[in-house]
Scaffold this motif. Structure first.
Motif, PDB file in Angstrom:
ATOM      1  N   SER A   2       2.580  18.716   8.386  1.00  0.00           N
ATOM      2  CA  SER A   2       2.139  18.606   6.997  1.00  0.00           C
ATOM      3  C   SER A   2       1.613  19.957   6.501  1.00  0.00           C
ATOM      4  O   SER A   2       0.990  20.707   7.244  1.00  0.00           O
ATOM      5  CB  SER A   2       1.036  17.556   6.924  1.00  0.00           C
ATOM      6  N   ASP A   3       1.874  20.266   5.213  1.00  0.00           N
ATOM      7  CA  ASP A   3       1.371  21.525   4.654  1.00  0.00           C
ATOM      8  C   ASP A   3      -0.068  21.389   4.172  1.00  0.00           C
ATOM      9  O   ASP A   3      -0.669  22.341   3.680  1.00  0.00           O
ATOM     10  CB  ASP A   3       2.282  22.023   3.518  1.00  0.00           C
ATOM     11  N   GLY A   4      -0.649  20.191   4.274  1.00  0.00           N
ATOM     12  CA  GLY A   4      -2.061  19.981   3.946  1.00  0.00           C
ATOM     13  C   GLY A   4      -2.350  19.883   2.454  1.00  0.00           C
ATOM     14  O   GLY A   4      -3.491  19.712   2.049  1.00  0.00           O
ATOM     15  N   ILE A   5      -1.314  20.006   1.631  1.00  0.00           N
ATOM     16  CA  ILE A   5      -1.547  19.947   0.176  1.00  0.00           C
ATOM     17  C   ILE A   5      -1.714  18.486  -0.250  1.00  0.00           C
ATOM     18  O   ILE A   5      -0.945  17.625   0.172  1.00  0.00           O
ATOM     19  CB  ILE A   5      -0.367  20.599  -0.593  1.00  0.00           C
ATOM     20  N   GLN A   6      -2.737  18.211  -1.066  1.00  0.00           N
ATOM     21  CA  GLN A   6      -2.977  16.859  -1.582  1.00  0.00           C
ATOM     22  C   GLN A   6      -2.130  16.667  -2.833  1.00  0.00           C
ATOM     23  O   GLN A   6      -2.452  17.173  -3.896  1.00  0.00           O
ATOM     24  CB  GLN A   6      -4.458  16.710  -1.982  1.00  0.00           C
ATOM     25  N   ARG A   7      -1.017  15.974  -2.718  1.00  0.00           N
ATOM     26  CA  ARG A   7      -0.169  15.806  -3.908  1.00  0.00           C
ATOM     27  C   ARG A   7      -0.548  14.550  -4.676  1.00  0.00           C
ATOM     28  O   ARG A   7      -0.968  13.562  -4.090  1.00  0.00           O
ATOM     29  CB  ARG A   7       1.297  15.718  -3.506  1.00  0.00           C
ATOM     30  N   GLN A   8      -0.354  14.627  -5.976  1.00  0.00           N
ATOM     31  CA  GLN A   8      -0.629  13.483  -6.837  1.00  0.00           C
ATOM     32  C   GLN A   8       0.721  12.873  -7.208  1.00  0.00           C
ATOM     33  O   GLN A   8       1.482  13.475  -7.949  1.00  0.00           O
ATOM     34  CB  GLN A   8      -1.347  13.994  -8.104  1.00  0.00           C
ATOM     35  N   TYR A   9       1.042  11.711  -6.641  1.00  0.00           N
ATOM     36  CA  TYR A   9       2.324  11.094  -6.999  1.00  0.00           C
ATOM     37  C   TYR A   9       2.142  10.170  -8.198  1.00  0.00           C
ATOM     38  O   TYR A   9       1.027   9.810  -8.568  1.00  0.00           O
ATOM     39  CB  TYR A   9       2.913  10.364  -5.793  1.00  0.00           C
ATOM     40  N   ALA A  10       3.254   9.756  -8.773  1.00  0.00           N
ATOM     41  CA  ALA A  10       3.215   9.024 -10.049  1.00  0.00           C
ATOM     42  C   ALA A  10       2.467   7.699  -9.927  1.00  0.00           C
ATOM     43  O   ALA A  10       2.568   7.002  -8.913  1.00  0.00           O
ATOM     44  CB  ALA A  10       4.641   8.773 -10.523  1.00  0.00           C
ATOM     45  N   SER A  11       1.747   7.368 -10.983  1.00  0.00           N
ATOM     46  CA  SER A  11       0.882   6.188 -10.941  1.00  0.00           C
ATOM     47  C   SER A  11       1.693   4.891 -10.902  1.00  0.00           C
ATOM     48  O   SER A  11       1.176   3.852 -10.517  1.00  0.00           O
ATOM     49  CB  SER A  11      -0.044   6.175 -12.149  1.00  0.00           C
ATOM     50  N   ARG A  12       2.994   4.940 -11.277  1.00  0.00           N
ATOM     51  CA  ARG A  12       3.768   3.688 -11.288  1.00  0.00           C
ATOM     52  C   ARG A  12       3.880   3.068  -9.889  1.00  0.00           C
ATOM     53  O   ARG A  12       4.078   1.886  -9.738  1.00  0.00           O
ATOM     54  CB  ARG A  12       5.146   3.887 -11.922  1.00  0.00           C
ATOM     55  N   ILE A  13       3.724   3.894  -8.863  1.00  0.00           N
ATOM     56  CA  ILE A  13       3.818   3.370  -7.497  1.00  0.00           C
ATOM     57  C   ILE A  13       2.598   2.504  -7.152  1.00  0.00           C
ATOM     58  O   ILE A  13       2.683   1.595  -6.333  1.00  0.00           O
ATOM     59  CB  ILE A  13       3.877   4.515  -6.443  1.00  0.00           C
ATOM     60  N   GLU A  14       1.466   2.854  -7.804  1.00  0.00           N
ATOM     61  CA  GLU A  14       0.201   2.229  -7.377  1.00  0.00           C
ATOM     62  C   GLU A  14       0.198   0.709  -7.449  1.00  0.00           C
ATOM     63  O   GLU A  14      -0.337   0.031  -6.594  1.00  0.00           O
ATOM     64  CB  GLU A  14      -0.964   2.802  -8.197  1.00  0.00           C
ATOM     65  N   GLY A  15       0.813   0.155  -8.510  1.00  0.00           N
ATOM     66  CA  GLY A  15       0.803  -1.303  -8.643  1.00  0.00           C
ATOM     67  C   GLY A  15       1.832  -1.982  -7.756  1.00  0.00           C
ATOM     68  O   GLY A  15       1.881  -3.211  -7.660  1.00  0.00           O
ATOM     69  N   MET A  16       2.700  -1.190  -7.126  1.00  0.00           N
ATOM     70  CA  MET A  16       3.796  -1.811  -6.363  1.00  0.00           C
ATOM     71  C   MET A  16       3.310  -2.299  -5.007  1.00  0.00           C
ATOM     72  O   MET A  16       2.465  -1.680  -4.378  1.00  0.00           O
ATOM     73  CB  MET A  16       4.954  -0.829  -6.194  1.00  0.00           C
ATOM     74  N   THR A  17       3.901  -3.412  -4.588  1.00  0.00           N
ATOM     75  CA  THR A  17       3.472  -4.034  -3.342  1.00  0.00           C
ATOM     76  C   THR A  17       4.542  -3.784  -2.281  1.00  0.00           C
ATOM     77  O   THR A  17       5.722  -3.693  -2.614  1.00  0.00           O
ATOM     78  CB  THR A  17       3.328  -5.550  -3.574  1.00  0.00           C
ATOM     79  N   SER A  18       4.135  -3.718  -1.020  1.00  0.00           N
ATOM     80  CA  SER A  18       5.145  -3.502   0.022  1.00  0.00           C
ATOM     81  C   SER A  18       5.871  -4.824   0.269  1.00  0.00           C
ATOM     82  O   SER A  18       5.403  -5.884  -0.098  1.00  0.00           O
ATOM     83  CB  SER A  18       4.502  -2.998   1.310  1.00  0.00           C
ATOM     84  N   PHE A  19       7.016  -4.715   0.896  1.00  0.00           N
ATOM     85  CA  PHE A  19       7.858  -5.868   1.182  1.00  0.00           C
ATOM     86  C   PHE A  19       7.448  -6.303   2.602  1.00  0.00           C
ATOM     87  O   PHE A  19       7.878  -5.714   3.581  1.00  0.00           O
ATOM     88  CB  PHE A  19       9.314  -5.365   1.113  1.00  0.00           C
ATOM     89  N   LYS A  20       6.552  -7.327   2.672  1.00  0.00           N
ATOM     90  CA  LYS A  20       5.931  -7.659   3.972  1.00  0.00           C
ATOM     91  C   LYS A  20       6.936  -8.099   5.026  1.00  0.00           C
ATOM     92  O   LYS A  20       6.724  -7.912   6.212  1.00  0.00           O
ATOM     93  CB  LYS A  20       4.891  -8.767   3.779  1.00  0.00           C
ATOM     94  N   VAL A  21       8.036  -8.694   4.567  1.00  0.00           N
ATOM     95  CA  VAL A  21       9.020  -9.144   5.539  1.00  0.00           C
ATOM     96  C   VAL A  21       9.464  -7.965   6.408  1.00  0.00           C
ATOM     97  O   VAL A  21       9.721  -8.123   7.605  1.00  0.00           O
ATOM     98  CB  VAL A  21      10.224  -9.828   4.834  1.00  0.00           C
ATOM     99  N   VAL A  22       9.459  -6.768   5.815  1.00  0.00           N
ATOM    100  CA  VAL A  22       9.882  -5.582   6.576  1.00  0.00           C
ATOM    101  C   VAL A  22       8.845  -5.239   7.645  1.00  0.00           C
ATOM    102  O   VAL A  22       9.195  -4.808   8.744  1.00  0.00           O
ATOM    103  CB  VAL A  22      10.153  -4.391   5.625  1.00  0.00           C
TER     104      VAL A  22
END
Ligand SMILES: Cc1ncc(COP(=O)(O)O)c(C=O)c1O
Length: 391
Positions: A2-22
């Protein structure tokens, strides 16, 4: 590293839920790699091999170097074959021009959500329902409007519920029949009633008919028999057992073709060429014969498993009408579906999915079994669960 940089990814991901079956699938695979034998009832994919005519069509396409981009809507031969399928299956005359071939029905779901949802719009979905739907809505900037459904209504929406939950920002309804995770169907009367409510609001009705062909005691009908302008999603993944080929389709109204074409061209260019040529083999009589034999096999498995699970203490109020899922209540067995599924994976070596993958409504009290494995494996699962539940 890891390059250690704290990246800010898009907020649209935040509300998304993982697919638990996986999560369960990956845990089961890891246990198998350690030499343990796991009965796999977590994933929603038929364990049958691809039918020979499909393999042959794919091999011929490779030999003939059909390995280039195709039109965004798919090769015309396949669109015509799908249109022909509507004629033979439902007696419906659907022009091939309205059939759009996609990279799995997942791409079709994404395109339709992007087509109809403006930021802040709402789309009605069932709870429980197919988990990815809410995330397609979120990706389009919309709000999933979850409507709780229960066994009393075959875990399906009613016209009354759609009317009662309709809000100022609602633009439409997405329903799957048969449904994942319940295998239950929307009756023809309720299809008609929901269609009327949606039309009265100038909304869009999207019907996911992915599990058509896997219906056991009745003849399924397409929403297109009621509303020629409904949006229909379907796929080669389930009835034709072609999950990994990543091919689906949708039937859309004529005025949706141009905007969908613009998006498809930009986002995906075209569905996979080899898979499209392979899918031409899906409509051959020899393949349909195989699929119909598989349908009979699925029915046998359902008829064995439902009473066997009831005997173990799972509550299954209705016999599921289709798909290859059983949505079972665990209130007599455990308090929390996630803890229960992890426990059963570890102690019984049977993998199945907690209800929390499919929504929130009574999700901790339910689990989903997928009967995509052969009968002897299902019998083994019941034997193992019986022992684990007794200890
Ligand atoms: C109800 C439903 N819709 C859509 C999909 C997406 O399937 P695919 O992209 O393989 O066509 C699934 C997959 O399990 C499903 O259960």
């Amino acid at each position: 590293m890891s390059d250690g940089i704290q990246r800010q990814y898009a907020s649209r991901i935040e509300g998304m839920t993982s697919f638990k079956v996986v999560d369960f699938l990956e845990a089961a695979v890891k246990m198998e790699a350690q030499g343990r034998d796991i009965v796999r009832m977590e994933a929603g994919e038929p364990a049958f091999p691809t039918a020979p005519a499909i393999i042959e069509a794919a091999s011929a396409a490779l030999r003939d170097e059909k390995t280039f981009y195709t039109p965004s809507f798919g090769i015309i031969e396949l669109r015509e074959a799908i249109a022909g399928f509507y004629q033979t299956r439902y007696g419906l005359n659907i022009p091939a021009e309205r059939v759009v071939v996609t990279t799995g029905s997942s791409a079709a779901l994404g395109l339709i959500c992007d087509l109809i949802i403006n930021p802040g719009d709402g789309l009605q979905l069932t709870d429980p329902g197919y988990p990815c739907n809410a995330n397609f809505v979120r990706r389009a900037g919309g709000e999933p409007q979850l409507i709780p459904v229960d066994a009393d209504n075959a875990y399906q929406l009613t016209p009354e519920a759609v009317a009662a939950y309709w809000q100022d920002n609602t633009v439409g309804v997405l329903v799957a029949s048969p449904s994942n995770p319940t295998g239950e169907m929307l009756s023809r009367d309720n299809q008609r009633g929901i269609n009327d409510v949606v039309a009265s609001h100038n909304g869009v009705l999207i019907m996911d008919e992915l599990y058509h062909g896997l219906v056991y005691d009745q003849q399924e009908s397409s929403i297109l028999e009621i509303n020629n302008d409904a949006m229909v999603i379907n796929s080669f993944s389930k009835y034709f057992g072609m999950t990994g080929w990543r091919l689906g389709w949708m039937v859309v109204p004529e005025d949706a073709l141009e905007p969908i074409n613009i998006m498809a061209q930009n986002f995906y260019i075209s569905p996979p060429s080899i898979a499209q040529y392979a899918a031409l083999g899906a409509f051959e009589p020899a393949t349909i014969e195989i699929m119909e034999a598989r349908r009979a096999e699925f029915r046998q498995r359902r008829d064995y498993l439902v009473p066997a699970l009831r005997e173990l203490g799972f509550s299954i109020p209705n016999m599921p009408a289709g798909a290859f899922y059983i949505y079972a209540g665990i209130e007599k067995l455990a308090a929390d579906s996630e803890a229960f599924c992890w426990d059963m994976l570890e102690r019984a070596e049977v993998a199945f999915t907690p209800g929390t993958d499919f929504g929130e409504h009574l999700a901790r009290q339910h689990v989903r079994f997928s009967y995509t494995q052969p009968m002897d494996r299902l019998e083994l699962a019941v034997e193992r669960l019986s022992k684990a539940l007794a200890s």
